[in-house]
Scaffold this active site. Structure first.
Site, PDB file in Angstrom:
ATOM      1  N   HIS A 754       0.812  -1.224   0.000  1.00 12.63           N
ATOM      2  CA  HIS A 754       0.000   0.000   0.000  1.00 12.63           C
ATOM      3  C   HIS A 754       0.846   1.275   0.000  1.00 12.63           C
ATOM      4  O   HIS A 754       0.934   1.960  -1.005  1.00 12.63           O
ATOM      5  CB  HIS A 754      -0.995   0.000   1.158  1.00 12.63           C
ATOM      6  CG  HIS A 754      -1.785  -1.254   1.276  1.00 12.63           C
ATOM      7  ND1 HIS A 754      -2.302  -1.922   0.187  1.00 12.63           N
ATOM      8  CD2 HIS A 754      -2.132  -1.990   2.365  1.00 12.63           C
ATOM      9  CE1 HIS A 754      -2.945  -3.007   0.588  1.00 12.63           C
ATOM     10  NE2 HIS A 754      -2.849  -3.072   1.898  1.00 12.63           N
ATOM     11  N   ASP A 755       1.439   1.635   1.142  1.00 11.66           N
ATOM     12  CA  ASP A 755       2.267   2.846   1.190  1.00 11.66           C
ATOM     13  C   ASP A 755       3.685   2.512   1.631  1.00 11.66           C
ATOM     14  O   ASP A 755       4.394   3.348   2.176  1.00 11.66           O
ATOM     15  CB  ASP A 755       1.655   3.895   2.120  1.00 11.66           C
ATOM     16  CG  ASP A 755       1.481   3.393   3.541  1.00 11.66           C
ATOM     17  OD1 ASP A 755       1.749   2.206   3.793  1.00 11.66           O
ATOM     18  OD2 ASP A 755       1.077   4.194   4.409  1.00 11.66           O
ATOM     19  N   SER A 756       4.091   1.263   1.386  1.00 14.92           N
ATOM     20  CA  SER A 756       5.454   0.821   1.671  1.00 14.92           C
ATOM     21  C   SER A 756       5.928   0.021   0.465  1.00 14.92           C
ATOM     22  O   SER A 756       5.338  -1.017   0.139  1.00 14.92           O
ATOM     23  CB  SER A 756       5.490  -0.043   2.939  1.00 14.92           C
ATOM     24  OG  SER A 756       6.784  -0.572   3.149  1.00 14.92           O
TER      25      SER A 756
END
Length: 824
Positions: A754-756
């Site tokens: 997702h955001d990594s």
């Protein structure tokens, strides 16, 4: 299978026999587990707790409540032939609660037994209804004491049987009278309720067998339960990794696993609201989406055998270090001698023992089951040269690994047990990125990159000592992510020992800085919010949680000053100043802000953070029990005000999106949008016809829904959900486009959450550059103006009703390319 074959994507069209057998095993294991649980629950008298039984209970409540109401009304009207005993006992009770208890009790017994005597079943039903009546009397006699006991029981997560014992004890202790129902009355009532259940639901039969009246499920009911069980078994798959690359996604239904034994689809069903439909995706150009998700799921992984060996050794000695859970029940404290003469000590011991029993029955049992499954899976795939994780999408386009437990998006332990199958040389800057990753895993991630690299150098001896003796030197367990840090220690020590021959297998992760706020700040080109969430170059990372905490403290100083606020707000402000508001207190509400958080849910975050700190530090707050709730609500409002000044654009964008979703759904326009990757995200929330039953004994609120009566959009839910769904769809697009572009540049390994974003150390510089390029390109167009135009095009009448999209600021988004801590 040799290593060359495992890495060759051409094998996706030539599925080896081992993969075919593995997929058949997945289907069989899932069905076997489902049937085993079903049989166990049915045999233990919990048949109504499973899918089919639970559905029947819900469907039975309405008709049976109608029968109870009619019986009582006719009995009170004095019509002949009505059972006076049943009317007397039921007249003051909630018909829905009676119907729920009776239906649940009857089906719990009959689903597990072929036949049961009417007399025995009637007494069981009447006993359950009497307990409900008894505790209704308790609630009426002393509502405050009842609520207090129920709150305590709910917090402790106790069973219904334990709740019954406690409530009975408290009633007796407080001399709250209860005249037990006579056995003859119970028999009369129970038989009447069983008869009503048969008459109004048609689910059971009553008949005379060998001179005894017995009760059983109708053939139709039994057949339906059997088919429901078979459907459940067929849908219960124990998804695991594959040992060849997954089948590339080429359509919404073609991809992932290779054989017909496992049915998967690109977009997971049951998300986004009332029903899941992919019609809106049929005509979409998903070329980039397929390319991105296929690149992610083609990544070859391996079990990190060095980490697994440490895990197995620690589990063997029943260690609880690094978040491990012992495989046995926790042992309650022994009862001290002579404690019966010390009421306070006895009370303390009972509370501690009860807490241990509660942990064993709930969280501890769940955690150890998950841990056992994870370790078993890692052991199963230990010797595979490469394993792969098929992925699918949710209704917003977010990518998820399909296998459970062991997967790259899993727990800290799961991530630590995995590494890339392919090893790559570090290249010119890979060692730097690997060091940064190690510092991040330990928790040294709020400083400049050079300081992180320096930290690794300063701790070289500790890192090597950890790699040489992880079971004797436990410094690694102090890390924020101990298992990932342990994996780093093994890698770093190996690199130091032989740098020329070293090949790195670890995914080096770059994490977004409060990513939801990054997207909102970019959407509206907000320079203040953008600086707070690292969209601009800086010498060290910005920390929006700390910024909000510092502004909160400034506001509290003003409120605590003479004339700054009235009583008691001034006193509360002084108390919170003394307590000290730090980033841990503000992190929860700030992190959840882009996802449509309300002040009420923000207050829950604040209360939890304050409570955690009080427990951890032993600090005291000079607040009475009456002050606690209003004082934390006061603090939440101050934090909310600080957030509004720190990330102004995010608040504006959220409010605008909510208005758009409400107006559009109210006018019958589907709430859907196209993301920059080409994916069409769609909300489909419908108004639901719900019944509500709350029982005094079970403390349960049962909501049952008639899914056939559903044509009206749920405007309220559309509004409350749009902010989270929209920003999640944008971070999903950013990730998919980044993977697609990197794959085009020859990158073959991805660890995406997702955001990594993660890849090999030697490819991290390319990853850092590409993810910034994608983000800048996404927000060069005004996405909110584009969204409004799409709604207007689909229904011209909306043009006058929709507010113009918010004005954008003057943030120079091109500077993200030089913002080191945007993803770090």
């Amino acid at each position: 299978m040799n290593q060359h074959v495992a890495f060759n994507p051409a094998w996706t069209s030539l599925v080896p026999q081992r993969q075919i057998e593995l997929e058949a095993d997945m289907a069989g294991l899932g069905a076997e587990r489902f049937r085993h649980k079903l049989e166990r629950d049915n045999g233990n008298g919990r048949g109504a707790a499973n899918g089919g039984g639970r559905f029947l209970v819900r469907k039975a409540i309405g008709p049976l409540a109608e029968g109870v109401t009619k019986t009582v009304d006719e009995g009170l009207a004095g019509r002949p032939g009505r059972p006076a005993v049943a009317v007397k006992l039921l007249r003051d009770m909630d018909p829905d609660a009676v119907a729920y208890i009776a239906a649940r009790t009857i089906l719990n017994i009959l689903i597990g037994e072929a036949r049961t005597p009417l007399y025995r079943l009637a007494l069981r039903v009447a006993d359950a209804v009497e307990q409900e009546a008894r505790f209704e009397a308790f609630a009426k006699a002393d509502s405050e004491e009842y609520r207090k006991v129920k709150r305590w029981l709910t917090t402790k997560g106790s069973t219904a049987e334990h709740q019954k014992l406690v409530l009975t004890f408290v009633m007796n202790k407080n001399s709250i009278p209860w005249d037990g129902w006579a056995k003859s009355d119970c028999t009369h009532l129970g038989i009447k309720l069983v008869e009503l259940f048969r008459e109004y639901t048609g689910l059971i039969e009553i008949g005379q067998v060998s001179e005894q009246y017995q009760v059983w499920l109708t053939d139709k009911t039994a057949e339906w339960l059997d088919s429901s069980a078979e459907r459940g078994a067929a849908m219960s798959v124990a998804f695991m990794p594959t040992i060849v690359p997954p089948k590339d996604w080429s359509s919404l239904t073609e991809g992932g696993y290779h054989t017909d034994a496992l049915q998967t689809s690109l977009v997971k069903a049951g998300h986004g609201g009332w029903r899941s439909s992919t019609e809106h995706l049929m005509k979409a150009d998903l070329t980039k989406v397929y390319a991105g998700i296929n690149a992610i799921q083609r990544t070859p992984w391996q079990i990190n055998r060095a980490v697994l060996a440490v895990v197995e050794a620690l589990v063997e000695v029943k260690s609880e270090v690094a978040g491990l859970v012992i495989d046995d029940n926790l042992v309650p404290p022994p009862k001290p001698a002579g404690i019966d003469d010390d009421p306070e000590a006895l009370k303390t011991w009972k509370r501690e023992a009860f807490e241990v029993h509660t942990r064993n029955a709930t969280k501890h049992r769940s955690k150890r089951g998950i841990q056992r499954t994870l370790i078993n899976l890692a052991s199963r795939f230990r010797d595979e040269p490469a394993i792969y994780f098929p992925h699918s999408l949710d209704f917003r386009g977010r990518a998820y690994a399909i296998p459970a437990y062991l997967q790259p998006q899993g727990s800290k332990l799961s991530k630590g047990l995995l590494r890339f199958a392919e090893g790559k040389p570090l290249g010119p800057d890979g060692a730097r990125w690997l060091a940064i990753h190690g510092a991040n895993c330990f928790g040294v991630d709020k400083v400049a990159f050079e300081e992180r690299v320096r930290w690794v150098g300063e701790n070289r001896e500790r890192i090597v000592a950890t790699a040489n003796d992880p079971l004797g030197y436990f410094w690694w367990t102090e890390a924020d992510s101990p298992w990932c840090f342990l994996a780093f220690c093994f890698e770093w020590a190996s690199m130091l020992a032989n740098p020329k021959a070293f090949r790195s297998h670890l995914p080096v992760a770059l994490d977004g800085s409060c990513n939801g706020l990054q997207h909102f700040s970019a959407m509206l080109l907000d320079p203040i919010g953008g600086a707070a969430v690292n969209l601009l170059p800086s010498l060290k990372p910005s920390d929006v949680y700390r910024d909000v905490a510092e502004l909160t403290m400034k506001k509290l100083k003003v409120l605590a000053s003479p004339g700054g606020a009235g009583e008691p707000e001034q006193r509360w402000a002084h108390e919170w100043l003394h307590f000290g508001i730090d980033r841990k207190v503000t992190k929860g509400p700030v992190m959840a802000l882009p996802y449509g958080i309300t002040k009420q849910s923000a207050a829950e975050h604040v209360r939890e953070a304050v409570s955690d700190r009080l427990k951890a530090t032993g600090q005291k707050l000079n607040l009475s029990s009456d002050d606690w709730s209003p004082a934390t609500w006061f603090l939440t409002k101050v934090i909310w005000s600080a957030m509004s000044e720190t990330v102004v654009a995010a608040m504006v964008a959220m409010n605008w999106l909510q208005d758009v979703a409400r107006v559009a759904s109210n006018q019958g326009v589907s709430v859907q949008w196209e993301t920059p990757s080409g994916f069409i995200a769609k909300q489909d929330y419908r108004k639901q016809k719900q019944g509500r039953v709350e029982t005094k004994l079970l403390g349960k609120v049962l909501k049952f829904t008639d899914w056939t009566d559903t044509d009206q959009p749920d405007t309220r839910r559309h509004g409350s959900s749009i902010s989270a769904n929209y920003v999640h769809s944008m971070d999903a697009a950013a990730m998919i486009l980044t993977a697609q572009r990197l794959a085009n540049r020859g990158v073959t390994s991805f660890a995406m959450i997702h955001d990594s974003y993660g890849t090999h150390a030697c490819d991290t510089s390319v990853l850092a550059k590409v993810l910034r390029e994608v983000f800048i390109e996404m927000y060069q167009p005004d996405q909110l103006r584009r969204l409004r135009g799409d709604f207007v095009n689909r229904m011209t009448g909306l043009k006058k009703q929709l507010e113009p999209s918010p004005e954008r600021g003057d943030l120079d988004l091109s500077r993200v390319i030089d913002a080191d801590f945007f993803f770090a």
